[in-house]
Design a protein around this motif. Structure first.
Motif, PDB file in Angstrom:
ATOM      1  N   TYR A  18      26.585 -20.978  21.142  1.00  0.00           N
ATOM      2  CA  TYR A  18      26.351 -22.384  20.809  1.00  0.00           C
ATOM      3  C   TYR A  18      27.633 -23.210  20.889  1.00  0.00           C
ATOM      4  O   TYR A  18      27.600 -24.401  21.212  1.00  0.00           O
ATOM      5  N   GLN A  19      28.749 -22.589  20.646  1.00  0.00           N
ATOM      6  CA  GLN A  19      30.018 -23.321  20.613  1.00  0.00           C
ATOM      7  C   GLN A  19      30.570 -23.615  22.002  1.00  0.00           C
ATOM      8  O   GLN A  19      31.430 -24.483  22.147  1.00  0.00           O
ATOM      9  N   VAL A  20      30.091 -22.871  23.005  1.00  0.00           N
ATOM     10  CA  VAL A  20      30.664 -23.069  24.349  1.00  0.00           C
ATOM     11  C   VAL A  20      29.660 -23.386  25.458  1.00  0.00           C
ATOM     12  O   VAL A  20      29.981 -24.095  26.410  1.00  0.00           O
ATOM     13  N   ASN A 158      26.812 -11.848  13.077  1.00  0.00           N
ATOM     14  CA  ASN A 158      28.123 -12.417  12.786  1.00  0.00           C
ATOM     15  C   ASN A 158      28.201 -12.916  11.350  1.00  0.00           C
ATOM     16  O   ASN A 158      27.382 -13.741  10.934  1.00  0.00           O
ATOM     17  N   GLU A 159      29.119 -12.385  10.594  1.00  0.00           N
ATOM     18  CA  GLU A 159      29.509 -12.904   9.281  1.00  0.00           C
ATOM     19  C   GLU A 159      28.344 -13.295   8.377  1.00  0.00           C
ATOM     20  O   GLU A 159      28.175 -14.483   8.051  1.00  0.00           O
ATOM     21  N   PRO A 160      27.566 -12.316   7.936  1.00  0.00           N
ATOM     22  CA  PRO A 160      26.421 -12.656   7.075  1.00  0.00           C
ATOM     23  C   PRO A 160      26.804 -13.459   5.832  1.00  0.00           C
ATOM     24  O   PRO A 160      26.071 -14.372   5.442  1.00  0.00           O
ATOM     25  N   PHE A 366      33.235 -26.268  20.295  1.00  0.00           N
ATOM     26  CA  PHE A 366      32.474 -26.973  19.261  1.00  0.00           C
ATOM     27  C   PHE A 366      32.566 -26.197  17.959  1.00  0.00           C
ATOM     28  O   PHE A 366      31.963 -25.124  17.828  1.00  0.00           O
ATOM     29  N   GLU A 367      33.306 -26.745  16.994  1.00  0.00           N
ATOM     30  CA  GLU A 367      33.527 -26.037  15.742  1.00  0.00           C
ATOM     31  C   GLU A 367      32.478 -26.463  14.704  1.00  0.00           C
ATOM     32  O   GLU A 367      32.779 -27.082  13.707  1.00  0.00           O
ATOM     33  N   TRP A 368      31.215 -26.184  14.995  1.00  0.00           N
ATOM     34  CA  TRP A 368      30.109 -26.411  14.070  1.00  0.00           C
ATOM     35  C   TRP A 368      30.184 -27.819  13.453  1.00  0.00           C
ATOM     36  O   TRP A 368      30.340 -28.787  14.182  1.00  0.00           O
TER      37      TRP A 368
HETATM   38  C1  BGC Z   1      32.961 -18.152  13.045  1.00  0.00           C
HETATM   39  C2  BGC Z   1      33.248 -18.973  14.265  1.00  0.00           C
HETATM   40  C3  BGC Z   1      34.105 -20.166  13.906  1.00  0.00           C
HETATM   41  C4  BGC Z   1      35.394 -19.648  13.304  1.00  0.00           C
HETATM   42  C5  BGC Z   1      36.396 -20.721  12.948  1.00  0.00           C
HETATM   43  C6  BGC Z   1      34.149 -17.950  12.126  1.00  0.00           C
HETATM   44  O1  BGC Z   1      33.718 -17.899  10.814  1.00  0.00           O
HETATM   45  O2  BGC Z   1      32.388 -16.923  13.406  1.00  0.00           O
HETATM   46  O3  BGC Z   1      32.027 -19.344  14.848  1.00  0.00           O
HETATM   47  O4  BGC Z   1      34.343 -20.988  14.988  1.00  0.00           O
HETATM   48  O5  BGC Z   1      35.112 -18.934  12.132  1.00  0.00           O
HETATM   49  O6  BGC Z   1      35.951 -21.520  11.899  1.00  0.00           O
END
Ligand code: BGC
Length: 410
Positions: A18-20, A158-160, A366-368
Motif C-alpha cells: 500500500y505504501q508504494v 506485520n506487527e500485530p 506513503f507513510e500511512w
Molecule cells: C511499519 C511500516 C512503517 C514504518 C515506519 C512500521 O511500523 O511496518 O509500514 O512505514 O513502521 O513508521
C-alpha cells in the motif's frame, strides 16, 4: 580491522504494497483515506510510488545498491477482491514481480498482511471477527500454491501489536477506534491464530521455507530507577510484546511458532507511573532527550544491541525486518545506519544469530496517516515526475553490502 558480517548475510530493504504500489482501491485503507483530515496534508496513496508499474526499474536500483534480499508485501485485496474469488491477472502480476527479483538475484521475503485488508473482509468485522483467521488462511493457501516457488522467506503478518493499537486504541488506522481494549485483545488473538494457521499451511507445502512474522519492538524504558517507573515500563512493554493465547494467558510474540524471529525496531520512549492517567493504564510515555525524527520520536542506534541481545535465549535465527530513520537530513541517516549496523555486528559477536538486515525503506513512500511527510528512503522520489534518485546514504549502504563488512573502529 574491518568488521565482517557472517557469510550469506542478507542485505536488503523493506517495503509494503500500500505504501508504494499505488491504485489499491479495494481495501480498508483506501476507504479510510477518502475522508478529509485523516491523512497529513491531504495526501493520498492513489499513486504512491507507482511501483505497481515501475517495479522493474525499482528492482534494478536495488541491484545497483548491491542488495541480495528485499522484503515486500503482496496485496490481499488485489489477489482476492471478493470473498472466495481470486484474480488470476493479479496473481500473475505478483509472479512477475517475484520472478523479476529472482532474476536480479535478490531473495524475496514476502509479507502476507501488512496493515491492509480487503473491503469485504473489513465489512465482516475484519480482524475482530472470530472468522478472520480462516478467511486469511484461504488467501494464504492460494498465495502459497501460486507464488510459493518464488518466495525465499515468508513473513505472515506485520506487527500485530502496532496494527491493533493503531486501529483500536489510538484510532490512527482504520477502523479508527479509540481505547477499545477488548477489540485490541481480540485482534491480536486472531492474528496469532492466523499466523499459526498460515505457518502450518506454508510448511505443509514448503517444509524448508523459513516462516515467521515481524514484531515491532517499540522500546519502553523506565523514566527512573524507582520501582513504580520500572513496573510502569514493564507493564507497557508487556502489552506491546505479548499476545493473548487463552483468556488470562499471554505469550511473548517472538516465541511464536516460527523458524525465525523478525524484529522491526526504530525508537523508544520513557515510561513513568502516573496516577492521573487511568485512560493510559497509569503510564505516562514521553521522549528521552535527543533529536526527533520526522515521526516525532527519538531513534538511538545504541538501543539495537539490547533489543537483539534479549532474543539470544530463544536460540533462533533473527532477521531485522525493519529499521530506519525518518529525516530529510541524509547525513544523519548515513551516520545512523553505520552506527546501528555496528550494534548489529556487536550483537552477532555476542552470540545472537542475526541472518539479515532489511532497512526501512528503499524509497520515500506513503507513510500511512502521515502521508508523504516522512522520508525514510535511501532513494528519493520526485512526487510529480516519479523520478528516483539514489541518496548518499543509499550509496553508503551499498558499500557495506558489497563488502559484507563495516569499516574498522579506530
Ligand atoms: C511499519 C511500516 C512503517 C514504518 C515506519 C512500521 O511500523 O511496518 O509500514 O512505514 O513502521 O513508521
Amino acid at each position: 580491522m574491518e568488521r565482517k558480517f557472517p557469510k550469506g548475510f542478507l542485505w536488503g530493504t523493506a517495503s509494503a504494497a500500500y505504501q508504494v504500489e499505488g491504485d489499491i482501491r479495494n481495501c480498508d485503507w483506501w476507504e479510510w483515506e477518502q475522508k478529509p483530515g485523516r491523512i497529513a496534508n491531504g495526501d493520498s496513496a492513489s499513486v504512491a510510488c507507482d511501483h505497481y508499474n515501475r517495479y522493474r526499474e525499482d528492482f534494478q536500483l536495488l541491484r545497483e545498491l548491491n542488495q541480495n534480499a528485499h522484503r515486500l508485501s503482496i496485496e490481499w485485496s488485489r489477489i482476492e477482491p471478493s470473498e472466495g474469488v481470486f484474480d488470476s491477472r493479479q496473481i500473475r502480476h505478483y509472479r512477475d514481480v517475484l520472478g523479476e527479483l529472482r532474476e536480479q538475484a535478490i531473495l524475496p521475503m514476502v509479507t502476507l498482511h501488512h496493515f491492509t485488508s480487503p473491503l469485504w473482509f473489513a465489512r465482516k468485522g475484519g480482524w475482530t471477527s472470530p472468522e478472520a483467521p480462516r478467511a486469511f488462511l484461504s488467501y494464504v493457501r492460494r498465495a502459497v500454491d501460486e507464488l510459493g516457488d518464488l518466495v525465499g522467506i515468508w513473513c505472515t503478518v506485520n506487527e500485530p501489536s502496532i496494527y491493533a493499537a493503531n486501529g483500536w486504541i489510538t484510532g490512527e488506522f482504520p477502523p479508527g477506534r479509540h481505547g477499545d481494549l477488548v477489540a485490541q485483545y481480540r485482534v491480536t488473538r486472531h492474528m496469532h491464530r492466523a499466523h499459526e494457521l498460515a505457518y502450518a499451511a506454508i510448511k505443509k507445502r514448503y517444509p524448508d521455507a523459513p516462516v515467521g512474522l515481524s514484531h515491532h519492538k517499540f522500546l519502553l524504558v523506565p523514566a527512573s530507577s524507582k520501582r513504580r517507573d520500572r513496573l510502569a515500563a514493564a507493564a507497557a512493554q508487556g502489552v506491546t510484546d505479548r499476545w493473548p493465547v487463552a483468556p488470562g494467558r499471554l505469550r511473548p510474540i517472538v516465541a511464536a511458532t516460527s523458524d525465525y524471529i523478525g524484529i522491526a525496531h526504530y525508537w523508544g520512549q520513557l515510561c513513568a507511573f502516573d496516577p492521573r492517567r487511568p485512560q493510559d493504564q497509569f503510564v505516562r510515555r514521553f521522549n528521552p532527550p535527543g533529536r526527533l525524527t520526522e515521526m516525532g520520536f527519538v531513534s538511538d542506534p545504541a538501543w539495537m544491541r539490547g533489543v537483539l541481545g534479549a532474543l539470544r535465549r530463544y536460540g533462533k535465527p533473527v532477521y531485522i525486518t525493519e529499521n530506519g530513520l525518518a529525516t530529510e537530513d541524509d547525513g544523519w541517516r548515513e551516520r545512523y545506519l553505520q552506527d546501528v549496523l555496528g550494534e548489529v555486528h556487536a550483537a552477532i559477536h555476542e552470540g545472537v544469530d542475526v541472518r539479515g538486515y532489511f532497512h526501512w525503506t528503499n524509497m520515500d513512500n506513503f507513510e500511512w496517516a502521515r502521508g508523504y511527510s516522512c522520508h525514510f528512503g535511501l532513494i528519493a522520489v520526485d512526487r510529480k515526475t516519479q523520478e528516483r534518485t539514489i541518496k548518499p546514504s543509499g550509496r553508503a549502504y551499498a558499500r557495506i553490502a558489497t563488502a559484507n563488512a563495516l569499516p574498522g573502529l579506530d
